[in-house]
Motif scaffolding. Structure first.
Motif, PDB file in Angstrom:
ATOM      1  N   GLU A  97      13.390 -26.622 -93.976  1.00 52.76           N
ATOM      2  CA  GLU A  97      13.880 -25.361 -93.424  1.00 52.76           C
ATOM      3  C   GLU A  97      14.143 -24.328 -94.499  1.00 52.76           C
ATOM      4  O   GLU A  97      13.957 -23.131 -94.286  1.00 52.76           O
ATOM      5  N   GLU A  98      14.565 -24.763 -95.690  1.00 55.58           N
ATOM      6  CA  GLU A  98      14.847 -23.839 -96.785  1.00 55.58           C
ATOM      7  C   GLU A  98      13.577 -23.280 -97.402  1.00 55.58           C
ATOM      8  O   GLU A  98      13.584 -22.216 -97.958  1.00 55.58           O
ATOM      9  N   GLU A  99      12.488 -24.016 -97.300  1.00 57.70           N
ATOM     10  CA  GLU A  99      11.222 -23.569 -97.909  1.00 57.70           C
ATOM     11  C   GLU A  99      10.593 -22.489 -97.129  1.00 57.70           C
ATOM     12  O   GLU A  99      10.365 -22.010 -96.281  1.00 57.70           O
ATOM     13  N   LYS A 144      16.475 -30.304 -93.866  1.00 57.92           N
ATOM     14  CA  LYS A 144      17.151 -29.185 -94.514  1.00 57.92           C
ATOM     15  C   LYS A 144      16.250 -28.601 -95.611  1.00 57.92           C
ATOM     16  O   LYS A 144      16.122 -27.380 -95.739  1.00 57.92           O
ATOM     17  N   PHE A 145      15.601 -29.459 -96.368  1.00 60.55           N
ATOM     18  CA  PHE A 145      14.694 -29.004 -97.432  1.00 60.55           C
ATOM     19  C   PHE A 145      13.538 -28.205 -96.854  1.00 60.55           C
ATOM     20  O   PHE A 145      13.184 -27.135 -97.375  1.00 60.55           O
TER      21      PHE A 145
END
Length: 109
Positions: A107-109, A104-105
């Motif tokens: 993908e957010e970057e 998730k981290f």
């Protein structure tokens, strides 16, 4: 310091740590019962070495042995592996959650 003493679990993991013993268990999974000589046949080990491996597996509760005349037959007892799997599943949940958070981290970057 907290000490976790689970001697049964220790014996199971110690027995499963050796590739020869894992191969023996795999052979017993395929056959309902094998004599010691049949079980030893594909391994380049002496009979005393095979017997030591079988002692470790037996002490961990992973096999049972029955003697009929001069023949000792070995059978798989997979029940103790359930205890080991339960222990491993606790950590699988931990790592799955950690990897999900990492994905998730990223993908957010």
């Amino acid at each position: 310091m907290v000490k976790f003493q689970e001697p049964d679990l220790d014996r199971i993991f110690a027995a499963l740590a050796d590739p020869t013993r894992r191969a023996m268990l795999s052979r017993l999974e395929e056959q309902e019962s094998l004599s010691v000589s049949e079980l030893a046949q594909p391994f380049p080990l002496s009979l005393p070495a095979v017997m030591k491996h079988l002692d470790v597996l037996s002490d961990a509760g992973l096999i049972s042995r029955a003697k009929t005349g001069r023949t000792v037959a070995c059978r798989l007892n997979a029940g103790p592996m359930e205890e080991a799997m339960n222990w491993l599943h606790r950590y699988e949940r931990f790592w799955s959650g950690s990897l999900d958070r990492l994905a998730k981290f990223v993908e957010e970057e």
